[in-house]
Structures are given as C-alpha cells and as structure tokens.
Design a protein around this motif. Sequence first.
Motif, PDB file in Angstrom:
ATOM      1  N   LYS A 379      46.427 -15.942  62.046  1.00 37.94           N
ATOM      2  CA  LYS A 379      46.758 -17.228  61.418  1.00 37.94           C
ATOM      3  C   LYS A 379      47.287 -18.138  62.503  1.00 37.94           C
ATOM      4  O   LYS A 379      48.324 -17.857  63.084  1.00 37.94           O
ATOM      5  CB  LYS A 379      47.829 -17.047  60.331  1.00 37.94           C
ATOM      6  CG  LYS A 379      48.162 -18.317  59.560  1.00 37.94           C
ATOM      7  CD  LYS A 379      49.379 -18.131  58.667  1.00 37.94           C
ATOM      8  CE  LYS A 379      49.070 -17.211  57.504  1.00 37.94           C
ATOM      9  NZ  LYS A 379      50.201 -17.118  56.549  1.00 37.94           N
ATOM     10  N   PRO A 380      46.545 -19.196  62.853  1.00 35.27           N
ATOM     11  CA  PRO A 380      45.447 -19.867  62.156  1.00 35.27           C
ATOM     12  C   PRO A 380      44.045 -19.417  62.557  1.00 35.27           C
ATOM     13  O   PRO A 380      43.065 -19.891  62.015  1.00 35.27           O
ATOM     14  CB  PRO A 380      45.645 -21.311  62.587  1.00 35.27           C
ATOM     15  CG  PRO A 380      46.141 -21.200  63.981  1.00 35.27           C
ATOM     16  CD  PRO A 380      47.030 -19.991  64.012  1.00 35.27           C
ATOM     17  N   GLY A 381      43.899 -18.480  63.521  1.00 33.41           N
ATOM     18  CA  GLY A 381      42.590 -18.066  64.012  1.00 33.41           C
ATOM     19  C   GLY A 381      42.310 -18.594  65.398  1.00 33.41           C
ATOM     20  O   GLY A 381      41.381 -19.360  65.622  1.00 33.41           O
ATOM     21  N   ILE A 421      49.736 -22.784  74.606  1.00 29.64           N
ATOM     22  CA  ILE A 421      50.745 -22.485  73.580  1.00 29.64           C
ATOM     23  C   ILE A 421      52.002 -22.010  74.294  1.00 29.64           C
ATOM     24  O   ILE A 421      51.970 -21.003  75.005  1.00 29.64           O
ATOM     25  CB  ILE A 421      50.247 -21.411  72.594  1.00 29.64           C
ATOM     26  CG1 ILE A 421      49.008 -21.907  71.838  1.00 29.64           C
ATOM     27  CG2 ILE A 421      51.348 -21.019  71.610  1.00 29.64           C
ATOM     28  CD1 ILE A 421      48.415 -20.876  70.908  1.00 29.64           C
ATOM     29  N   THR A 422      53.107 -22.739  74.126  1.00 29.92           N
ATOM     30  CA  THR A 422      54.345 -22.418  74.842  1.00 29.92           C
ATOM     31  C   THR A 422      55.357 -21.658  73.983  1.00 29.92           C
ATOM     32  O   THR A 422      56.184 -20.930  74.514  1.00 29.92           O
ATOM     33  CB  THR A 422      55.007 -23.699  75.356  1.00 29.92           C
ATOM     34  OG1 THR A 422      55.254 -24.579  74.248  1.00 29.92           O
ATOM     35  CG2 THR A 422      54.113 -24.404  76.378  1.00 29.92           C
ATOM     36  N   GLU A 423      55.270 -21.829  72.649  1.00 28.97           N
ATOM     37  CA  GLU A 423      56.236 -21.175  71.756  1.00 28.97           C
ATOM     38  C   GLU A 423      55.559 -20.719  70.469  1.00 28.97           C
ATOM     39  O   GLU A 423      54.630 -21.361  69.979  1.00 28.97           O
ATOM     40  CB  GLU A 423      57.389 -22.135  71.404  1.00 28.97           C
ATOM     41  CG  GLU A 423      58.248 -22.548  72.582  1.00 28.97           C
ATOM     42  CD  GLU A 423      59.365 -23.498  72.158  1.00 28.97           C
ATOM     43  OE1 GLU A 423      59.343 -23.957  70.994  1.00 28.97           O
ATOM     44  OE2 GLU A 423      60.255 -23.800  72.982  1.00 28.97           O
ATOM     45  N   VAL A 424      56.058 -19.615  69.955  1.00 31.24           N
ATOM     46  CA  VAL A 424      55.665 -19.122  68.641  1.00 31.24           C
ATOM     47  C   VAL A 424      56.933 -18.935  67.821  1.00 31.24           C
ATOM     48  O   VAL A 424      57.834 -18.181  68.229  1.00 31.24           O
ATOM     49  CB  VAL A 424      54.883 -17.798  68.726  1.00 31.24           C
ATOM     50  CG1 VAL A 424      54.570 -17.270  67.323  1.00 31.24           C
ATOM     51  CG2 VAL A 424      53.598 -17.988  69.513  1.00 31.24           C
ATOM     52  N   ASP A 425      57.017 -19.646  66.690  1.00 33.85           N
ATOM     53  CA  ASP A 425      58.229 -19.624  65.853  1.00 33.85           C
ATOM     54  C   ASP A 425      59.473 -19.944  66.686  1.00 33.85           C
ATOM     55  O   ASP A 425      60.509 -19.254  66.596  1.00 33.85           O
ATOM     56  CB  ASP A 425      58.384 -18.261  65.160  1.00 33.85           C
ATOM     57  CG  ASP A 425      57.333 -18.041  64.085  1.00 33.85           C
ATOM     58  OD1 ASP A 425      56.711 -19.029  63.661  1.00 33.85           O
ATOM     59  OD2 ASP A 425      57.133 -16.886  63.684  1.00 33.85           O
ATOM     60  N   PRO A 447      54.383 -18.174  57.129  1.00 36.45           N
ATOM     61  CA  PRO A 447      53.858 -19.260  57.965  1.00 36.45           C
ATOM     62  C   PRO A 447      54.111 -18.986  59.443  1.00 36.45           C
ATOM     63  O   PRO A 447      55.031 -18.241  59.800  1.00 36.45           O
ATOM     64  CB  PRO A 447      54.632 -20.488  57.474  1.00 36.45           C
ATOM     65  CG  PRO A 447      55.881 -19.936  56.884  1.00 36.45           C
ATOM     66  CD  PRO A 447      55.514 -18.603  56.294  1.00 36.45           C
ATOM     67  N   VAL A 448      53.284 -19.588  60.305  1.00 35.81           N
ATOM     68  CA  VAL A 448      53.409 -19.417  61.751  1.00 35.81           C
ATOM     69  C   VAL A 448      53.563 -20.792  62.391  1.00 35.81           C
ATOM     70  O   VAL A 448      52.776 -21.700  62.127  1.00 35.81           O
ATOM     71  CB  VAL A 448      52.173 -18.703  62.349  1.00 35.81           C
ATOM     72  CG1 VAL A 448      52.297 -18.599  63.863  1.00 35.81           C
ATOM     73  CG2 VAL A 448      51.997 -17.331  61.737  1.00 35.81           C
ATOM     74  N   LYS A 460      53.180 -30.865  70.935  1.00 36.84           N
ATOM     75  CA  LYS A 460      53.077 -30.937  69.481  1.00 36.84           C
ATOM     76  C   LYS A 460      53.398 -29.582  68.871  1.00 36.84           C
ATOM     77  O   LYS A 460      53.074 -28.538  69.446  1.00 36.84           O
ATOM     78  CB  LYS A 460      51.671 -31.384  69.074  1.00 36.84           C
ATOM     79  CG  LYS A 460      51.483 -31.607  67.569  1.00 36.84           C
ATOM     80  CD  LYS A 460      50.062 -32.074  67.267  1.00 36.84           C
ATOM     81  CE  LYS A 460      49.840 -33.454  67.868  1.00 36.84           C
ATOM     82  NZ  LYS A 460      48.507 -33.998  67.472  1.00 36.84           N
ATOM     83  N   GLN A 461      54.044 -29.597  67.722  1.00 38.75           N
ATOM     84  CA  GLN A 461      54.342 -28.369  66.984  1.00 38.75           C
ATOM     85  C   GLN A 461      53.661 -28.423  65.613  1.00 38.75           C
ATOM     86  O   GLN A 461      53.782 -29.418  64.895  1.00 38.75           O
ATOM     87  CB  GLN A 461      55.844 -28.166  66.799  1.00 38.75           C
ATOM     88  CG  GLN A 461      56.208 -26.837  66.153  1.00 38.75           C
ATOM     89  CD  GLN A 461      57.719 -26.661  65.993  1.00 38.75           C
ATOM     90  OE1 GLN A 461      58.393 -27.543  65.458  1.00 38.75           O
ATOM     91  NE2 GLN A 461      58.245 -25.543  66.463  1.00 38.75           N
ATOM     92  N   ILE A 462      52.940 -27.355  65.288  1.00 38.48           N
ATOM     93  CA  ILE A 462      52.235 -27.290  64.006  1.00 38.48           C
ATOM     94  C   ILE A 462      52.605 -25.999  63.303  1.00 38.48           C
ATOM     95  O   ILE A 462      52.634 -24.915  63.904  1.00 38.48           O
ATOM     96  CB  ILE A 462      50.708 -27.357  64.218  1.00 38.48           C
ATOM     97  CG1 ILE A 462      50.301 -28.653  64.921  1.00 38.48           C
ATOM     98  CG2 ILE A 462      49.980 -27.252  62.873  1.00 38.48           C
ATOM     99  CD1 ILE A 462      48.831 -28.752  65.218  1.00 38.48           C
ATOM    100  N   ILE A 463      52.883 -26.113  61.997  1.00 41.26           N
ATOM    101  CA  ILE A 463      53.192 -24.948  61.180  1.00 41.26           C
ATOM    102  C   ILE A 463      51.967 -24.621  60.339  1.00 41.26           C
ATOM    103  O   ILE A 463      51.485 -25.458  59.562  1.00 41.26           O
ATOM    104  CB  ILE A 463      54.415 -25.210  60.270  1.00 41.26           C
ATOM    105  CG1 ILE A 463      55.654 -25.485  61.134  1.00 41.26           C
ATOM    106  CG2 ILE A 463      54.662 -24.007  59.353  1.00 41.26           C
ATOM    107  CD1 ILE A 463      56.889 -25.842  60.326  1.00 41.26           C
ATOM    108  N   PHE A 464      51.470 -23.416  60.483  1.00 45.43           N
ATOM    109  CA  PHE A 464      50.287 -22.973  59.740  1.00 45.43           C
ATOM    110  C   PHE A 464      50.744 -22.081  58.573  1.00 45.43           C
ATOM    111  O   PHE A 464      51.391 -21.063  58.781  1.00 45.43           O
ATOM    112  CB  PHE A 464      49.337 -22.174  60.642  1.00 45.43           C
ATOM    113  CG  PHE A 464      48.776 -23.007  61.772  1.00 45.43           C
ATOM    114  CD1 PHE A 464      47.633 -23.756  61.600  1.00 45.43           C
ATOM    115  CD2 PHE A 464      49.415 -23.045  63.005  1.00 45.43           C
ATOM    116  CE1 PHE A 464      47.110 -24.517  62.627  1.00 45.43           C
ATOM    117  CE2 PHE A 464      48.898 -23.797  64.050  1.00 45.43           C
ATOM    118  CZ  PHE A 464      47.750 -24.549  63.851  1.00 45.43           C
ATOM    119  N   GLN A 465      50.441 -22.523  57.378  1.00 47.67           N
ATOM    120  CA  GLN A 465      50.870 -21.802  56.172  1.00 47.67           C
ATOM    121  C   GLN A 465      49.927 -20.632  55.874  1.00 47.67           C
ATOM    122  O   GLN A 465      48.762 -20.678  56.181  1.00 47.67           O
ATOM    123  CB  GLN A 465      50.885 -22.760  54.981  1.00 47.67           C
ATOM    124  CG  GLN A 465      51.851 -23.907  55.132  1.00 47.67           C
ATOM    125  CD  GLN A 465      53.311 -23.464  55.124  1.00 47.67           C
ATOM    126  OE1 GLN A 465      53.655 -22.407  54.578  1.00 47.67           O
ATOM    127  NE2 GLN A 465      54.184 -24.269  55.716  1.00 47.67           N
TER     128      GLN A 465
END
Length: 465
Positions: A379-381, A421-425, A447-448, A460-465
């Motif tokens: 997620k998100p793929g 991608i620099t950060e996860v959660d 969510p991620v 940019k930060q995006i939250i994937f449900q």
Amino acid sequence: MKKFASLLFVAILGGGITLGAYKLLENETQTEVSNLTATSSYTPVKYNGTPISSTNADFTEAADRTVHAVVHVKNVQTSRQPRSLQEFFYGGGEMRKGLVGAGSGVIISPDGYIVTNNHVIDGATELDVSLNDNRTYKAEVIGTDPKADIALIKIDADNELPYLPFGDSDSVKLGEWVLAVGNPFNLTSTVTAGIISAKARDISEYDSNPQSFIQTDAAINPGNSGGALVNINGELIGINTAITSQTGSYVGYAFAVPSNNARKIVEDIMEYGDVQRGILGVSGTSLNPSIASELDIDAVEGVYIANVEFESGAKKAGLQKGDIITNIDNIKITKFPDLAGYLGTKRPNDVVQVTYSRDGESKTVPVTLLKYSSYVIEKPGLEVREASPKLLKEYGVKNGVVIAQATNDKLKRYNLKGIIITEVDDEAVNSVEDIKRIMSTKNPNEPVSLSFVSKGGEKKQIIFQ
C-alpha cells in the motif's frame, strides 16, 4: 493483255513477299517465345526446400504429449459474509469458500511441480488442480514472481506424472508453428494452433521496466492463462499469459512469457527461495527514427543509454550516457525488450559481453551484473530500491530510498520512477531494510504515510488509506 499479265505478276510477287514476311515473322516470334520459356527465372516459393502446396505440419504427437501435462487450476478463496449491518461495519459474519477464478498450469517435473501465472493463483486460500485424466489434487504455492507473472506450485501424486520439457525460446523463429494448450472458458484440454507472430514484444503501456513476450496468433482466451505454448516437437517455449482485445476474448493477439525466462524463475525459486535478478545498471529507451531525430543521432535501432547507475557493473565497465547498445552476448538488440528479455535469463554476478556504439565506433566490454535488491510497499503499490549517495546528493537529502516503479495499475500512468521516499509514518528511512522493518509491524488495513522528495526538490507527504 500485256497490261493484265503485268498486273498478275505484281500481285503474285506482292503476295509472295507478304507470305515470306509473314513466315519470317512467325519464325522469329516462335523463337522469342521459346527462348523466354526456356530462360524463365520464375520458380515456385519454397520453405526449407519444400513447396508450400505440399507442406503438411503434423500436430498430433505434440498435442497428445502436451494435453496430458497441462492441468486445470482453480483459485478458491475464503471470504466473510456479513449477516447484518453491524457485522458489515464492525466485522464478523459467516466464513464462506468460493471459486474466484480458474486458469491453466504446466507440469514440468514427474514429481508434481507446476508452472502457472501469478494472477491465476493470487490471493488463493486453496488451489485445486485437475489433471487431464480427471484426478484432482490440492496444491501448495512454492514461490511467485509477480513482476514476470510466474508462479510455481506443487501437487503430491501417487505416481510419476507426465510433464513437458523446456525448449529454447531464444531459438524460435517468426512464422514457426506453435500450439497453445489450456482450459479456456473451463473447456479442459483445448488445443489451438498458430504461428510465432513476433518476439520480444512489450505490452506494458506505463511500466517503466519493459517485459519481453512471445506473440502468437494461436487462439488464447480467458482460462488459457498459465497454459503451455509448445513447438511441433512438444517442447515448452512459453507460458500463455495475456491477450490484447477490446472484447476480452481472442482477436489474434496473444502473448506468452518465454520459456527461458520462466525456467530461470523456477530454478531460482527452487534453489534460492526467491528470484535472483541481475541488472546491467542502465536505463534508457528504444531507438526509432523519431527518437533518433530528437537526439540528433544516425542510429535507428538499439537501446540508447539515458542514465548509468552509480557503482553498477555498466558504470565500472565504462558505459556512458549517450552510448547505444547494439548486441549482448552476440544477440542483436534492436529495442529495450530485447535487452530486458535476455537479462531476465541471467543472475547476479553473471558476466555478459555488451557491444555498444559511441561516436560511430563500436566496442565490446564485459559487464558484471549486480543483484537487483528491491521491496514492494503493498500500500499504495510502489517498488523501492536503494538510493546511491550521488542520487541523494542530487536531491539534496541525507537519507531515503528511490522508487523503481509503480506496481499499482492506477499509479503506473504517473512518472514516479526516481522519486525519493525519505520517511514512512514520520520515521526516517535509510535503506530498503528500514522499509521492510516498518511495514512488517503494520496491520495491512492501517493507513501508510509516505514523505516524498521530487526531482525538483519539492517535498510532499501523502497518506494512503
């Protein structure tokens, strides 16, 4: 009287001259026609020394051998059926099994190993395999390669099973007769015939990593997926995978994973537990007249190198941006799928001979393939890889991993390759292992949150449900 005699003489003389001229012309005409017939260069079209009119390819032996080694694979999944609105919103309900889909598979060993497509078995709770003699077995998944859409499963039978030997897919020729064997529309043991229409065909519109398929006009329909594409000797040269059609059914364009690629994937899964993918370390594009004009180069075939990865085998061998790859191990490279297809049969640390053109001069250098290390964030793929220090510096960041490609069909149309991608959660990531560790502690339904840095330096930060 004298006048009449004179006229008669002239008439006879004129008739004689005319008759003589006619005979002379007739002889010359006959001679010319005779010579034309004798020296005609026309000969009937032949194939391998045999006139087309007498060609009679016999498919019976190959068909008989193949149908017994092709199985019917049924994908059974368990789902929860809510019995009330409360169970629908908060979970609960009756667990039920149901047939989600069906396809085909090919037995490749007498002890029950079977090759099929990953999409045939994806998400299965149970796998039911039916043989041509109606015997049915439960199968277990040994390993998969979603990228190549290949899966290896196994059944345990009481005796040795009929199987198909792998053929050499690199040696197949355009126009060669082939058979497609599978279970279209649940019609078991169906055999169709056609020819090889094309090789190294790429059908992925948005995929940044082109694949290499064999194209055939043998009739392939839903249910044929995972079945066998064989030559008239009964050798497996491909795993039937996809069709291109506006209706979803056969229209003459069908595609198969080459047997050399499928065999390598199977061997990797059995020996290493996963697929060992070797990379050259270049990215680029297939050349054609339009692209050659844009790049202001003369070559219209080959692979134009747009980027060479840091510390890759290609970099160490001296390959540069602007080089044009024309051959690899003496195999002609006319487009990117040629290169991708051949490298798909290789492993890390294999050495390949790369022939390239630079400034009109051709050179050949040995290149050692490196291991393709990646991880797919379900997620998100997104498939991510390690980012080199040079790449991080270019983006102005100290840590992160780079997006190799989107695995989600909805994201493939966007150019996400190369984004960091620099950060996860909200946790900084320095490597692919950091991504694996963070994702392993999460519930798949959670969510991620991903923090990105684009090529322009935008964060940019995006939250994937």
